[in-house]
Design an enzyme around this catalytic site. Structure first.
Site, PDB file in Angstrom:
ATOM      1  N   GLY A 102       0.876  -1.174   0.000  1.00 11.14           N
ATOM      2  CA  GLY A 102       0.000   0.000   0.000  1.00 11.14           C
ATOM      3  C   GLY A 102       0.903   1.210   0.000  1.00 11.14           C
ATOM      4  O   GLY A 102       1.782   1.327  -0.846  1.00 11.14           O
ATOM      5  N   GLU A 103       0.739   2.074   0.971  1.00 13.33           N
ATOM      6  CA  GLU A 103       1.604   3.249   1.076  1.00 13.33           C
ATOM      7  C   GLU A 103       2.087   3.330   2.526  1.00 13.33           C
ATOM      8  O   GLU A 103       1.284   3.508   3.442  1.00 13.33           O
ATOM      9  CB  GLU A 103       0.823   4.493   0.637  1.00 13.33           C
ATOM     10  CG  GLU A 103       1.570   5.789   0.840  1.00 13.33           C
ATOM     11  CD  GLU A 103       3.000   5.758   0.300  1.00 13.33           C
ATOM     12  OE1 GLU A 103       3.205   5.428  -0.880  1.00 13.33           O
ATOM     13  OE2 GLU A 103       3.914   6.044   1.091  1.00 13.33           O
TER      14      GLU A 103
ATOM     15  N   CYS B  15       6.256  -5.053   0.568  1.00 12.32           N
ATOM     16  CA  CYS B  15       6.401  -3.725  -0.056  1.00 12.32           C
ATOM     17  C   CYS B  15       6.284  -2.612   0.990  1.00 12.32           C
ATOM     18  O   CYS B  15       7.217  -2.404   1.747  1.00 12.32           O
ATOM     19  CB  CYS B  15       5.414  -3.581  -1.207  1.00 12.32           C
ATOM     20  SG  CYS B  15       5.948  -2.311  -2.357  1.00 12.32           S
TER      21      CYS B  15
ATOM     22  N   ARG C   2      13.161   3.417  -0.021  1.00 13.27           N
ATOM     23  CA  ARG C   2      11.773   3.495  -0.465  1.00 13.27           C
ATOM     24  C   ARG C   2      11.729   3.917  -1.940  1.00 13.27           C
ATOM     25  O   ARG C   2      12.536   4.725  -2.374  1.00 13.27           O
ATOM     26  CB  ARG C   2      11.094   4.535   0.431  1.00 13.27           C
ATOM     27  CG  ARG C   2       9.620   4.577   0.325  1.00 13.27           C
ATOM     28  CD  ARG C   2       9.026   5.410   1.466  1.00 13.27           C
ATOM     29  NE  ARG C   2       7.745   5.911   1.018  1.00 13.27           N
ATOM     30  CZ  ARG C   2       7.554   7.151   0.611  1.00 13.27           C
ATOM     31  NH1 ARG C   2       8.519   8.034   0.651  1.00 13.27           N
ATOM     32  NH2 ARG C   2       6.366   7.509   0.182  1.00 13.27           N
TER      33      ARG C   2
ATOM     34  N   ILE D 143       5.771  -3.003  -7.365  1.00 11.21           N
ATOM     35  CA  ILE D 143       4.990  -1.786  -7.603  1.00 11.21           C
ATOM     36  C   ILE D 143       5.557  -0.673  -6.715  1.00 11.21           C
ATOM     37  O   ILE D 143       5.401  -0.712  -5.493  1.00 11.21           O
ATOM     38  CB  ILE D 143       3.492  -2.007  -7.288  1.00 11.21           C
ATOM     39  CG1 ILE D 143       2.942  -3.178  -8.107  1.00 11.21           C
ATOM     40  CG2 ILE D 143       2.693  -0.732  -7.558  1.00 11.21           C
ATOM     41  CD1 ILE D 143       1.563  -3.667  -7.653  1.00 11.21           C
TER      42      ILE D 143
ATOM     43  N   HIS E 210       5.158  -8.333  -4.329  1.00 12.63           N
ATOM     44  CA  HIS E 210       3.777  -8.612  -3.909  1.00 12.63           C
ATOM     45  C   HIS E 210       3.365 -10.036  -4.257  1.00 12.63           C
ATOM     46  O   HIS E 210       2.672 -10.244  -5.250  1.00 12.63           O
ATOM     47  CB  HIS E 210       2.815  -7.661  -4.628  1.00 12.63           C
ATOM     48  CG  HIS E 210       2.924  -6.237  -4.212  1.00 12.63           C
ATOM     49  ND1 HIS E 210       2.164  -5.686  -3.202  1.00 12.63           N
ATOM     50  CD2 HIS E 210       3.706  -5.241  -4.667  1.00 12.63           C
ATOM     51  CE1 HIS E 210       2.474  -4.420  -3.057  1.00 12.63           C
ATOM     52  NE2 HIS E 210       3.414  -4.115  -3.927  1.00 12.63           N
TER      53      HIS E 210
ATOM     54  N   GLU F  42       1.104 -11.670  -3.034  1.00  9.23           N
ATOM     55  CA  GLU F  42      -0.357 -11.790  -2.916  1.00  9.23           C
ATOM     56  C   GLU F  42      -1.051 -11.528  -4.251  1.00  9.23           C
ATOM     57  O   GLU F  42      -2.253 -11.723  -4.372  1.00  9.23           O
ATOM     58  CB  GLU F  42      -0.882 -10.838  -1.824  1.00  9.23           C
ATOM     59  CG  GLU F  42      -0.859  -9.348  -2.142  1.00  9.23           C
ATOM     60  CD  GLU F  42       0.512  -8.684  -1.991  1.00  9.23           C
ATOM     61  OE1 GLU F  42       1.524  -9.403  -1.807  1.00  9.23           O
ATOM     62  OE2 GLU F  42       0.566  -7.438  -2.064  1.00  9.23           O
TER      63      GLU F  42
HETATM   64  N1  GLN Z   1       6.100   3.048  -2.379  1.00  7.20           N
HETATM   65  C1  GLN Z   1       5.251   2.576  -1.355  1.00  7.20           C
HETATM   66  C2  GLN Z   1       5.743   3.027  -0.006  1.00  7.20           C
HETATM   67  O1  GLN Z   1       6.425   3.652   0.458  1.00  7.20           O
HETATM   68  C3  GLN Z   1       5.097   1.078  -1.344  1.00  7.20           C
HETATM   69  C4  GLN Z   1       4.377   0.613  -2.559  1.00  7.20           C
HETATM   70  C5  GLN Z   1       3.691  -0.685  -2.416  1.00  7.20           C
HETATM   71  O2  GLN Z   1       3.427  -1.165  -1.313  1.00  7.20           O
HETATM   72  N2  GLN Z   1       3.297  -1.228  -3.526  1.00  7.20           N
HETATM   73  O3  GLN Z   1       5.382   2.713   0.909  1.00  7.20           O
END
Ligand code: GLN
Length: 211
Positions: free
Chosen positions: A42-43, A74, A103, A129, A189, A191
């Protein structure tokens, strides 16, 4: 399954396919009785902020430090790192993994790509990603995967069309999966691919920890 932001559903499906039973984690009281925690992609900055808002940052940090089996993919890898390079200033982290993670490391031109990695001795197709990579590995951290090769001629699946040979060279050989004790992290990922070996390894780690 930490369920504040990110691709929670996909992880739940992969965990259940690997034989686990899952329950959403959104409050500190829900930590009790869990055999393990998964932190999704995610983020990381958003998940970190939400961990604070939901009063989970400290309790989850303590649980990881005390040996609760934890897997981060990730953004989850970023959150578990003891040091994050190119993070946002003051971005909240859990830590627990003695690594430095960069990151968004693969850069804008190769920010999403697929590559074969060698995972714990076997080939594994991996989806990246805006992924981090691991730049420093502490002495008790085991490297489980590196980006083995990156197909410079594949137009779509192998890489974005604007990736240059320089990008390809920078990506090759990077560490993208690690384990330290009961903590597992992947920059990619699993998943999203239907291959449940990484989640299967995490389920085995939980079984080991339970004895
Ligand atoms: N770039 C995202 C981050 O800092 C991670 C991206 C992802 O989980 N696909 O957290």
């Amino acid at each position: 399954m930490l369920a504040l932001q990110g691709d929670v559903r996909e992880h739940v499906a992969a965990l259940e396919a690997a034989g686990a039973r899952t329950t959403p984690l959104r409050a500190p009281g829900e930590l009790a009785g869990l055999d393990g925690v998964v932190i999704p992609g995610g983020e990381s900055t958003a998940i970190g902020r939400l961990l604070g808002l939901f009063d989970l940052l400290e309790p989850l940090r303590d649980a990881v430090a005390q040996g609760l089996p934890t897997y981060g993919s990730c953004a989850g890898m970023v959150l578990l790192a003891d040091e994050v390079l190119d993070g946002l200033p003051g971005q909240p982290l859990l830590g627990g993994l003695d690594v430095s993670v960069r990151r968004n490391a693969f850069g804008s031109q190769v920010d999403s790509f697929e590559a074969d990695v060698c995972f714990a001795g076997s080939p594994l197709h991996a989806v990246f990603i805006r992924a981090p990579w691991v730049e420093r590995v502490g002495p008790s951290v085991e490297v489980l995967a590196r980006v083995a090769s990156y197909d410079a001629s594949a137009p779509l699946q192998g890489r974005p069309q604007d990736a240059t040979d320089g990008d390809v060279g920078r990506a090759a050989g990077r560490v993208v999966a690690v384990r330290q004790g009961a903590v597992l992290a992947t920059a990619f990922h699993p998943e999203l691919t239907g291959d449940t070996r990484v989640h299967g390894l995490f389920v085995e780690m939980i079984q080991e920890a339970r004895g």
